[in-house]
Design a protein around this motif. Structure first.
Motif, short mmCIF file in Angstrom:
data_model
loop_
_atom_site.label_atom_id
_atom_site.label_comp_id
_atom_site.label_asym_id
_atom_site.label_seq_id
_atom_site.Cartn_x
_atom_site.Cartn_y
_atom_site.Cartn_z
N ARG A 102 -0.81 3.06 17.03
CA ARG A 102 -1.65 3.73 16.04
C ARG A 102 -3.11 3.28 16.17
NH1 ARG A 102 -3.13 2.26 10.93
NH2 ARG A 102 -1.86 0.38 11.15
N ARG A 103 -3.31 2.03 16.53
CA ARG A 103 -4.67 1.51 16.65
C ARG A 103 -5.39 2.06 17.87
NH1 ARG A 103 -1.95 -3.41 15.26
NH2 ARG A 103 -2.25 -4.27 17.36
N ALA A 104 -4.66 2.71 18.77
CA ALA A 104 -5.30 3.27 19.96
C ALA A 104 -6.00 4.59 19.67
CB ALA A 104 -4.25 3.48 21.06
N ILE A 105 -5.74 5.18 18.52
CA ILE A 105 -6.42 6.42 18.14
C ILE A 105 -7.77 6.07 17.53
CG2 ILE A 105 -6.31 8.47 16.68
CD1 ILE A 105 -3.32 8.40 16.90
N PRO A 106 -8.86 6.60 18.04
CA PRO A 106 -10.19 6.21 17.54
C PRO A 106 -10.34 6.45 16.04
CG PRO A 106 -10.36 7.49 19.56
CD PRO A 106 -8.93 7.58 19.13
N ALA A 107 -11.01 5.52 15.38
CA ALA A 107 -11.24 5.63 13.94
C ALA A 107 -12.01 6.89 13.60
CB ALA A 107 -11.98 4.39 13.43
N SER A 108 -12.81 7.38 14.52
CA SER A 108 -13.64 8.57 14.25
C SER A 108 -12.81 9.83 14.07
CB SER A 108 -14.64 8.78 15.40
OG SER A 108 -13.96 8.95 16.63
N VAL A 109 -11.57 9.84 14.57
CA VAL A 109 -10.73 11.03 14.43
C VAL A 109 -9.53 10.78 13.54
CG1 VAL A 109 -11.43 11.87 16.69
CG2 VAL A 109 -9.34 10.50 16.50
N SER A 110 -9.39 9.55 13.03
CA SER A 110 -8.22 9.20 12.21
C SER A 110 -8.47 9.44 10.74
CB SER A 110 -7.85 7.73 12.42
OG SER A 110 -7.46 7.48 13.75
N ARG A 111 -7.42 9.87 10.05
CA ARG A 111 -7.45 9.96 8.59
C ARG A 111 -6.15 9.38 8.07
NH1 ARG A 111 -9.08 15.21 5.55
NH2 ARG A 111 -7.23 16.08 6.60
N VAL A 112 -6.23 8.65 6.95
CA VAL A 112 -5.08 7.99 6.37
C VAL A 112 -4.94 8.39 4.90
CG1 VAL A 112 -4.14 5.75 5.65
CG2 VAL A 112 -5.10 6.02 7.93
N PHE A 113 -3.72 8.68 4.50
CA PHE A 113 -3.40 8.99 3.12
C PHE A 113 -2.30 8.02 2.70
CE2 PHE A 113 -4.69 12.74 5.43
CZ PHE A 113 -5.67 13.31 4.62
N GLU A 114 -2.55 7.27 1.64
CA GLU A 114 -1.63 6.18 1.31
C GLU A 114 -1.49 6.04 -0.21
OE1 GLU A 114 -1.05 1.47 2.56
OE2 GLU A 114 -2.95 2.51 2.92
N ARG A 115 -0.27 5.72 -0.64
CA ARG A 115 -0.02 5.42 -2.05
C ARG A 115 1.04 4.33 -2.13
NH1 ARG A 115 1.34 10.05 -6.36
NH2 ARG A 115 -0.91 10.36 -6.05
N THR A 116 0.78 3.30 -2.93
CA THR A 116 1.72 2.21 -3.13
C THR A 116 2.38 2.36 -4.49
OG1 THR A 116 0.40 0.73 -1.73
CG2 THR A 116 2.00 -0.29 -3.22
N TYR A 117 3.69 2.18 -4.53
CA TYR A 117 4.45 2.34 -5.77
C TYR A 117 4.90 0.97 -6.29
CZ TYR A 117 4.67 7.15 -4.13
OH TYR A 117 4.34 8.42 -3.68
#
Length: 234
Positions: A102-117
């Motif tokens: 996952r870290r090999a994908i450049p930050a410039s093209v990455s998007r993350v959606f996260e929710r902690t329960y």
């Protein structure tokens, strides 16, 4: 999988002490699902690899995936104290949230959606045949429960608990008593009990990473372990 997989034609939902069967073939034009443990998939792949003629290295540490945007990506790894590279036509990251893919994908093209329960799953493996031939999902005032299976002789079960729960605070007897309470029904049904061989608490969260592909690198999910960590699409 064809020989040992467990075909399921549905699941069962339980709440208010009542059972509700979800019929997969009736809802999907005759389709069903097969339960086959990820550990068995891993063993199958290990057995297949020597037949394909390639080397199979155990205890190798993946260090990085590089060149994902090119037509020859490669994996840097360390094995027996020496670093080496594996040149690929395609690289598939099955190494989970904490892996290198996952870290090999450049930050410039990455998007993350996260929710902690604020909850976790207390999961156990037990040397006892499953108590039901299909998966059972139960809703209860005390929390959810899941009755699943690893094989015809090994059960996999879960209890909803607070996220900060220490699994060692739960004795085998307490686990079985709580499962029985949350899975109880008004008709005759018995929860089979047996030796608990493994137990752990996994915090629950939603995590989505996009894109799932960058060049010739694909993110595929989590490794085949009995204790899951959040993967790219968990």
């Amino acid at each position: 999988m064809d020989r040992e997989g467990l075909r399921h034609d549905g699941i069962e939902l339980r709440f208010d002490r009542r059972r509700h069967h979800i019929d997969f073939p009736a809802l999907t034009g005759g389709r069903s699902v097969t339960v086959y443990a990820r550990t068995e998939v891993c063993k199958d792949l290990v057995a297949l690899q020597p037949k394909e003629g390639g080397p199979l290295l155990f205890e190798a540490e993946a260090l990085a995936v590089e060149g994902a945007g090119t037509d020859r990506p490669f994996v840097r790894f360390r094995h027996e104290g020496r670093e080496d590279v594996l040149v690929c036509d395609y690289a598939v990251g099955c190494d989970g949230f904490r892996g290198v893919a996952r870290r090999a994908i450049p930050a410039s093209v990455s998007r993350v959606f996260e929710r902690t329960y604020p909850l976790g799953w207390l999961g156990i493996l037990a040397d006892v045949p499953p108590s039901h031939h299909e998966l059972v999902y139960a809703r209860h005032d005390r929390g959810s429960a899941l009755l699943s299976m690893r094989s015809p002789s090994v059960s996999r079960l879960h209890l909803q608990v607070p996220a900060d729960t220490d699994a060692e605070e739960w004795s085998d007897e307490r686990i079985w008593d709580e499962l029985e309470r949350r899975l109880e029904t008004d008709d005759a049904w018995t929860l089979r009990r047996g030796p608990v061989t493994r137990k752990s608490v996994t915090p629950v969260r939603s995590y989505v990473h996009e894109p799932m592909r960058h060049g010739r690198l694909f993110l595929a999910g989590t490794p085949p372990t009995s204790c899951r960590r959040p993967g790219p699409r968990d």
